[in-house]
Design a protein around this motif. Sequence first.
Motif, PDB file in Angstrom:
ATOM      1  N   PRO A  81       0.797  -1.222   0.000  1.00 46.69           N
ATOM      2  CA  PRO A  81       0.000   0.000   0.000  1.00 46.69           C
ATOM      3  C   PRO A  81       0.832   1.276   0.000  1.00 46.69           C
ATOM      4  O   PRO A  81       0.342   2.326  -0.368  1.00 46.69           O
ATOM      5  CB  PRO A  81      -0.779  -0.106   1.311  1.00 46.69           C
ATOM      6  N   SER A  82       2.079   1.184   0.386  1.00 45.38           N
ATOM      7  CA  SER A  82       2.820   2.424   0.590  1.00 45.38           C
ATOM      8  C   SER A  82       3.710   2.789  -0.582  1.00 45.38           C
ATOM      9  O   SER A  82       4.399   3.780  -0.552  1.00 45.38           O
ATOM     10  CB  SER A  82       3.695   2.296   1.842  1.00 45.38           C
ATOM     11  N   SER A  83       3.678   1.968  -1.654  1.00 51.19           N
ATOM     12  CA  SER A  83       4.711   2.155  -2.673  1.00 51.19           C
ATOM     13  C   SER A  83       4.636   3.505  -3.386  1.00 51.19           C
ATOM     14  O   SER A  83       5.639   3.974  -3.881  1.00 51.19           O
ATOM     15  CB  SER A  83       4.685   1.016  -3.672  1.00 51.19           C
ATOM     16  N   ALA A  84       3.476   4.134  -3.433  1.00 51.48           N
ATOM     17  CA  ALA A  84       3.431   5.437  -4.111  1.00 51.48           C
ATOM     18  C   ALA A  84       3.297   6.588  -3.122  1.00 51.48           C
ATOM     19  O   ALA A  84       3.083   7.724  -3.510  1.00 51.48           O
ATOM     20  CB  ALA A  84       2.280   5.475  -5.111  1.00 51.48           C
ATOM     21  N   LEU A  85       3.392   6.286  -1.838  1.00 47.14           N
ATOM     22  CA  LEU A  85       3.148   7.339  -0.853  1.00 47.14           C
ATOM     23  C   LEU A  85       4.421   8.091  -0.499  1.00 47.14           C
ATOM     24  O   LEU A  85       5.503   7.532  -0.468  1.00 47.14           O
ATOM     25  CB  LEU A  85       2.560   6.738   0.427  1.00 47.14           C
ATOM     26  N   SER A  86       4.252   9.371  -0.208  1.00 45.75           N
ATOM     27  CA  SER A  86       5.382  10.157   0.265  1.00 45.75           C
ATOM     28  C   SER A  86       5.554   9.878   1.755  1.00 45.75           C
ATOM     29  O   SER A  86       4.713   9.238   2.385  1.00 45.75           O
ATOM     30  CB  SER A  86       5.108  11.637   0.045  1.00 45.75           C
ATOM     31  N   GLU A  87       6.639  10.374   2.308  1.00 49.63           N
ATOM     32  CA  GLU A  87       6.962  10.093   3.701  1.00 49.63           C
ATOM     33  C   GLU A  87       5.814  10.428   4.681  1.00 49.63           C
ATOM     34  O   GLU A  87       5.387   9.565   5.453  1.00 49.63           O
ATOM     35  CB  GLU A  87       8.239  10.860   4.052  1.00 49.63           C
ATOM     36  N   PRO A  88       5.274  11.648   4.659  1.00 50.12           N
ATOM     37  CA  PRO A  88       4.199  11.944   5.622  1.00 50.12           C
ATOM     38  C   PRO A  88       2.950  11.090   5.393  1.00 50.12           C
ATOM     39  O   PRO A  88       2.288  10.671   6.345  1.00 50.12           O
ATOM     40  CB  PRO A  88       3.871  13.416   5.380  1.00 50.12           C
ATOM     41  N   GLU A  89       2.660  10.820   4.112  1.00 47.06           N
ATOM     42  CA  GLU A  89       1.488   9.983   3.808  1.00 47.06           C
ATOM     43  C   GLU A  89       1.683   8.586   4.369  1.00 47.06           C
ATOM     44  O   GLU A  89       0.754   7.949   4.857  1.00 47.06           O
ATOM     45  CB  GLU A  89       1.278   9.896   2.292  1.00 47.06           C
ATOM     46  N   ARG A  90       2.920   8.112   4.286  1.00 49.55           N
ATOM     47  CA  ARG A  90       3.234   6.785   4.776  1.00 49.55           C
ATOM     48  C   ARG A  90       3.028   6.710   6.298  1.00 49.55           C
ATOM     49  O   ARG A  90       2.482   5.749   6.821  1.00 49.55           O
ATOM     50  CB  ARG A  90       4.685   6.477   4.427  1.00 49.55           C
ATOM     51  N   LEU A  91       3.439   7.749   6.995  1.00 50.05           N
ATOM     52  CA  LEU A  91       3.272   7.766   8.451  1.00 50.05           C
ATOM     53  C   LEU A  91       1.797   7.710   8.820  1.00 50.05           C
ATOM     54  O   LEU A  91       1.381   7.038   9.759  1.00 50.05           O
ATOM     55  CB  LEU A  91       3.918   9.022   9.043  1.00 50.05           C
ATOM     56  N   ARG A  92       1.016   8.416   8.038  1.00 49.82           N
ATOM     57  CA  ARG A  92      -0.421   8.421   8.222  1.00 49.82           C
ATOM     58  C   ARG A  92      -0.985   7.003   8.064  1.00 49.82           C
ATOM     59  O   ARG A  92      -1.801   6.550   8.865  1.00 49.82           O
ATOM     60  CB  ARG A  92      -1.008   9.354   7.159  1.00 49.82           C
ATOM     61  N   LEU A  93      -0.534   6.339   7.035  1.00 52.89           N
ATOM     62  CA  LEU A  93      -0.973   4.966   6.786  1.00 52.89           C
ATOM     63  C   LEU A  93      -0.606   4.068   7.972  1.00 52.89           C
ATOM     64  O   LEU A  93      -1.428   3.284   8.452  1.00 52.89           O
ATOM     65  CB  LEU A  93      -0.316   4.437   5.512  1.00 52.89           C
ATOM     66  N   PHE A  94       0.624   4.215   8.480  1.00 50.75           N
ATOM     67  CA  PHE A  94       1.055   3.381   9.598  1.00 50.75           C
ATOM     68  C   PHE A  94       0.141   3.565  10.794  1.00 50.75           C
ATOM     69  O   PHE A  94      -0.246   2.608  11.454  1.00 50.75           O
ATOM     70  CB  PHE A  94       2.497   3.719  10.017  1.00 50.75           C
ATOM     71  N   SER A  95      -0.230   4.809  11.075  1.00 49.42           N
ATOM     72  CA  SER A  95      -1.036   4.996  12.275  1.00 49.42           C
ATOM     73  C   SER A  95      -2.439   4.426  12.076  1.00 49.42           C
ATOM     74  O   SER A  95      -3.045   3.913  13.013  1.00 49.42           O
ATOM     75  CB  SER A  95      -1.055   6.466  12.730  1.00 49.42           C
ATOM     76  N   GLU A  96      -2.931   4.450  10.839  1.00 45.05           N
ATOM     77  CA  GLU A  96      -4.244   3.831  10.585  1.00 45.05           C
ATOM     78  C   GLU A  96      -4.164   2.303  10.723  1.00 45.05           C
ATOM     79  O   GLU A  96      -5.084   1.667  11.218  1.00 45.05           O
ATOM     80  CB  GLU A  96      -4.765   4.203   9.197  1.00 45.05           C
ATOM     81  N   VAL A  97      -3.055   1.739  10.269  1.00 45.62           N
ATOM     82  CA  VAL A  97      -2.883   0.294  10.409  1.00 45.62           C
ATOM     83  C   VAL A  97      -2.846  -0.063  11.888  1.00 45.62           C
ATOM     84  O   VAL A  97      -3.493  -1.020  12.343  1.00 45.62           O
ATOM     85  CB  VAL A  97      -1.599  -0.187   9.693  1.00 45.62           C
ATOM     86  N   GLU A  98      -2.116   0.751  12.659  1.00 47.03           N
ATOM     87  CA  GLU A  98      -2.050   0.478  14.095  1.00 47.03           C
ATOM     88  C   GLU A  98      -3.434   0.581  14.741  1.00 47.03           C
ATOM     89  O   GLU A  98      -3.781  -0.212  15.622  1.00 47.03           O
ATOM     90  CB  GLU A  98      -1.031   1.415  14.762  1.00 47.03           C
ATOM     91  N   ARG A  99      -4.216   1.554  14.293  1.00 45.53           N
ATOM     92  CA  ARG A  99      -5.584   1.690  14.823  1.00 45.53           C
ATOM     93  C   ARG A  99      -6.413   0.437  14.550  1.00 45.53           C
ATOM     94  O   ARG A  99      -7.148  -0.053  15.423  1.00 45.53           O
ATOM     95  CB  ARG A  99      -6.277   2.890  14.168  1.00 45.53           C
ATOM     96  N   ALA A 100      -6.298  -0.052  13.311  1.00 41.18           N
ATOM     97  CA  ALA A 100      -7.076  -1.242  12.927  1.00 41.18           C
ATOM     98  C   ALA A 100      -6.680  -2.428  13.812  1.00 41.18           C
ATOM     99  O   ALA A 100      -7.528  -3.205  14.248  1.00 41.18           O
ATOM    100  CB  ALA A 100      -6.836  -1.572  11.454  1.00 41.18           C
ATOM    101  N   VAL A 101      -5.388  -2.555  14.085  1.00 48.68           N
ATOM    102  CA  VAL A 101      -4.910  -3.643  14.928  1.00 48.68           C
ATOM    103  C   VAL A 101      -5.465  -3.494  16.344  1.00 48.68           C
ATOM    104  O   VAL A 101      -5.899  -4.464  16.964  1.00 48.68           O
ATOM    105  CB  VAL A 101      -3.367  -3.657  14.956  1.00 48.68           C
ATOM    106  N   GLN A 102      -5.472  -2.255  16.824  1.00 45.53           N
ATOM    107  CA  GLN A 102      -5.959  -2.039  18.184  1.00 45.53           C
ATOM    108  C   GLN A 102      -7.431  -2.401  18.354  1.00 45.53           C
ATOM    109  O   GLN A 102      -7.830  -2.874  19.408  1.00 45.53           O
ATOM    110  CB  GLN A 102      -5.716  -0.596  18.621  1.00 45.53           C
ATOM    111  N   ARG A 103      -8.198  -2.188  17.278  1.00 46.33           N
ATOM    112  CA  ARG A 103      -9.594  -2.602  17.436  1.00 46.33           C
ATOM    113  C   ARG A 103      -9.772  -4.094  17.147  1.00 46.33           C
ATOM    114  O   ARG A 103     -10.878  -4.600  17.033  1.00 46.33           O
ATOM    115  CB  ARG A 103     -10.552  -1.722  16.653  1.00 46.33           C
ATOM    116  N   GLY A 104      -8.668  -4.814  16.979  1.00 42.31           N
ATOM    117  CA  GLY A 104      -8.737  -6.264  16.916  1.00 42.31           C
ATOM    118  C   GLY A 104      -8.731  -6.880  15.541  1.00 42.31           C
ATOM    119  O   GLY A 104      -8.965  -8.077  15.392  1.00 42.31           O
ATOM    120  N   ALA A 105      -8.470  -6.084  14.515  1.00 45.58           N
ATOM    121  CA  ALA A 105      -8.446  -6.656  13.167  1.00 45.58           C
ATOM    122  C   ALA A 105      -7.161  -7.459  12.953  1.00 45.58           C
ATOM    123  O   ALA A 105      -6.153  -7.197  13.586  1.00 45.58           O
ATOM    124  CB  ALA A 105      -8.521  -5.536  12.125  1.00 45.58           C
ATOM    125  N   ALA A 106      -7.261  -8.451  12.070  1.00 41.69           N
ATOM    126  CA  ALA A 106      -6.051  -9.139  11.614  1.00 41.69           C
ATOM    127  C   ALA A 106      -5.589  -8.390  10.372  1.00 41.69           C
ATOM    128  O   ALA A 106      -6.374  -8.180   9.449  1.00 41.69           O
ATOM    129  CB  ALA A 106      -6.378 -10.583  11.267  1.00 41.69           C
TER     130      ALA A 106
END
Length: 487
Positions: free
Chosen positions: A156-181
């Motif tokens: 998912p991150s291959s076309a993202l710039s650095e700040p966009e990538r950080l944003r993606l990471f925090s969303e992934v972490e959020r999804a994990v916290q609510r229990g998603a695989a």
Amino acid sequence: MQFGATTALSEVSIAFEPGEVHVLAGANGAGKSTLIKILSGAYPSYRGEIRVAGRPRRLSSPAVARALGIATIHQELSLVPSLSIAENMQLSLTGSALGLRSRARERAFAARVLSLVGLALDPDTRVERLSLGERQLLEIARALAQDANVLILDEPSSALSEPERLRLFSEVERAVQRGAAVLYISHRMEEIYRLGQRISVLCDGALVLTRLASELDRAELLRAMLGSARPELGAARPLSRSAGEKAVLEVRGLCAGQAARVEGVSFTLGAGEVLGLAGLDGSGPSVLLRALVGEAKLTAGEISVLGQRYLPTGPGRALGRGVAFLPADRKASIFEELSVVKNASLSALGRFTRRGFVDRARELRAVSELSARVRLKAPSLTSSARALSGGNQQKLALARCLLAGPSVLALEDPTRGVDAASKLDVYAAMADALRAGLGILLYSSELEELMALCDRVLVFFEGRVVSLLTKPEIGRERLLAAMMGAP
Ligand SMILES: Nc1ncnc2c1ncn2[C@@H]1O[C@H](COP(=O)(O)OP(=O)(O)OP(=O)(O)O)[C@@H](O)[C@H]1O
Ligand SMILES: [Mg+2]
């Protein structure tokens, strides 16, 4: 999973736990996307058993997979360019309770989804007006909005710039916290270890290991990914010799573009030089590269190629004048229904034509030499480009540029989706080109790549060049600061 004679995936047994990011790694063509496509219902003819939340299920279509709570972001973007953001959002939801909504609610929903990934865009904007990074974020937002139990992200991150990538990471972490695989595919070491709790490696369609990230070091991971003996991965060295030899490209006071634009850009590219271009999404590099081949409107300025005035009027003619452009979006450059050979020789047919006939034997020889050079992995050179994995399609697009024999190579993220070992093959092909006297303009969304390969980097901010960094100054902090517009 079998494609003709190719076994893309065999006897894979793997489990994804709730509340965990499971990274799937492996070289280009290892079978990662194939596994993802099976799990998302896109390849219903698989063999074997899949259990979702403990129950055996047949993933016979994308709708079935979605209904079981599996949301997927595929490697290749699936948005419809001519539709608006809001309309694209609805597309993925049809069939669900959200299917029938008023336009106002449709827009409100889209706005909420956009805010998930920090995109401040009007939901009525047509997707074709968005940059590649924005499209990728939109795709990610669309999957996040499904609140899925299983979230699958294929590079998912291959076309993202650095700040966009950080944003993606925090969303992934959020999804994990609510229990998603979360099932996450990446070629970037840094990302693999930053996000992954567990790592699995595929090699030639087989699962070679599954391990906790904390118990798998990088060297072992690389060895597992590469499988058979491959040379040790040394650090990539700068490719350029020195600037200031014969100039292959000169740009003076260039202004171009409409919505996204560049102003007053001047530089000289020497033969044998790699000049880096850095900048956040929409800050200019992409407009500059397109202006050089006539895909973005030129409003002022002068360009010369090999000392001759040059007015770009379209990619085909640009190539005739020695300027080859490789766009970041593979979909724009690869013709999936054409063969590998055809795709590669498309821009260079003149070289193989004798008295009106294409010399097929010479064409095949040239393409096969170049394919070997970039280590293209394809079922055969005559199979259709559709049969190539994402990273191999990218190599094919580069091969086409090289085959045309240009003086200037304008590369937009040329190693996007290319695995760690294959990147060195791409760099080696670039080095060959430099030795042959080409000049390379290189935009990369990976700062490490710019740092490793370039002697000079032009940094863009809001359409203007704000600094020109030269070798010892090209560090991560300096680059990022300049990209953010810091003085
Ligand atoms: N439609 C198809 N027809 C024939 N062969 C295919 C098809 N799709 C994939 N393959 C082959 O299956 C193998 C696995 O491809 P896959 O796309 O799963 O690789 P990947 O691990 O995702 O690679 P990448 O990192 O480059 O995206 C490759 O050898 C590829 O050429
Ligand atoms: Mg893939």
